[in-house]
Design an enzyme around this catalytic site. Structure first.
Site, PDB file in Angstrom:
ATOM      1  N   GLU A  87       0.862  -1.180   0.000  1.00  0.00           N
ATOM      2  CA  GLU A  87       0.000   0.000   0.000  1.00  0.00           C
ATOM      3  C   GLU A  87       0.898   1.229   0.000  1.00  0.00           C
ATOM      4  O   GLU A  87       1.599   1.491   0.978  1.00  0.00           O
ATOM      5  CB  GLU A  87      -0.902   0.008   1.232  1.00  0.00           C
ATOM      6  N   ARG A  90       0.698  10.255   0.896  1.00  0.00           N
ATOM      7  CA  ARG A  90       1.119  11.236   1.891  1.00  0.00           C
ATOM      8  C   ARG A  90       2.340  12.019   1.426  1.00  0.00           C
ATOM      9  O   ARG A  90       2.857  12.858   2.154  1.00  0.00           O
ATOM     10  CB  ARG A  90       1.428  10.542   3.222  1.00  0.00           C
ATOM     11  N   THR A 128      -4.297   6.080   1.855  1.00  0.00           N
ATOM     12  CA  THR A 128      -4.576   7.465   2.269  1.00  0.00           C
ATOM     13  C   THR A 128      -5.223   8.237   1.126  1.00  0.00           C
ATOM     14  O   THR A 128      -4.896   9.398   0.872  1.00  0.00           O
ATOM     15  CB  THR A 128      -3.302   8.184   2.771  1.00  0.00           C
ATOM     16  N   LYS A 159     -11.284  -1.585   6.108  1.00  0.00           N
ATOM     17  CA  LYS A 159     -10.070  -1.400   6.906  1.00  0.00           C
ATOM     18  C   LYS A 159     -10.458  -0.937   8.310  1.00  0.00           C
ATOM     19  O   LYS A 159     -11.258  -0.009   8.448  1.00  0.00           O
ATOM     20  CB  LYS A 159      -9.204  -0.343   6.208  1.00  0.00           C
TER      21      LYS A 159
END
Length: 210
Positions: A43, A47, A71, A131
């Site tokens: 993943e 960011r 994210t 998640k």
């Protein structure tokens, strides 16, 4: 690769490295080290400014690696990630606009949930994998055991506070599909391009899954 195939690869990998890549040039050797250590999925979090190019490089050079975008906060970011080659979209929370965009475009999406209300919202949209984030903060193993009763059909990818000391306890739960782990690519190792250390950490993690 269809949605279930992506989910199956995540399930087979079991521990998904969560990566914060600041230099896109390091993306491929990083992903290769993780793959050689036994973790052919990752993943890459949105960011950093390098995230999109990192995903594109991994998708192009290592197509057998299941590279996901993490994210992801907006439909625009989701589209950006998918165009770069991300095979799934993962978010820290349940952003309904983003989830609906992914569903409409038949993109695997794993939205973050921290409450039963969010789990039910995702169930209403037809999702069966979400998640749990931030896992340890919101109750961790105890929370997942509690959620399994009313939501036995829902599978979870707990992320946040997962480490070698507790990951086996998470993976032993019937409603845990896989876990996200940030410890697999330490900033210090990535900064110094110490891929041997990263490969060793991935190997240790893959052994924990056996």
């Amino acid at each position: 690769m269809n949605i279930q195939s992506v989910y199956n690869q995540l399930h087979e990998t079991r521990i998904i490295p969560v990566l914060k890549i600041r230099d896109a040039k390091k993306a491929v050797p990083l992903a290769r080290a993780l793959q050689e250590g036994g973790l052919p999925a990752a993943e890459v979090t949105f960011r950093t400014e390098a995230a999109e190019e990192a995903i594109r490089s991994i998708a192009r050079e290592l197509p057998e690696v299941c590279v996901c975008a993490g994210t992801v906060l907006t439909p625009q970011q989701a589209e950006q990630a998918v165009n770069a080659g991300a095979k799934a979209i993962i978010s820290p929370g349940t952003n309904l606009e983003t989830v609906k965009w992914c569903i409409a475009h038949e993109i695997p999406v794993i939205p973050g949930c921290a409450t039963p209300t969010e789990v039910e919202a995702c169930m209403r949209l037809g999702l069966s994998l979400v998640k749990l984030f931030p896992a340890e903060v919101v109750g961790g193993v105890a929370m997942l055991k509690a959620l399994h009763g009313p939501y036995s059909s829902m599978q979870f990818m707990p992320t946040g506070g997962i480490k070698p000391q507790n990951v086996k306890e998470y993976l032993s739960l019937p409603n845990v599909w896989c876990c996200g782990g940030t410890w697999l690519a330490p900033d210090s190792a990535l900064e110094s391009e110490d891929y041997d250390t990263i490969r060793a950490l991935a190997h240790e993690a893959s052994e924990l899954c056996r």
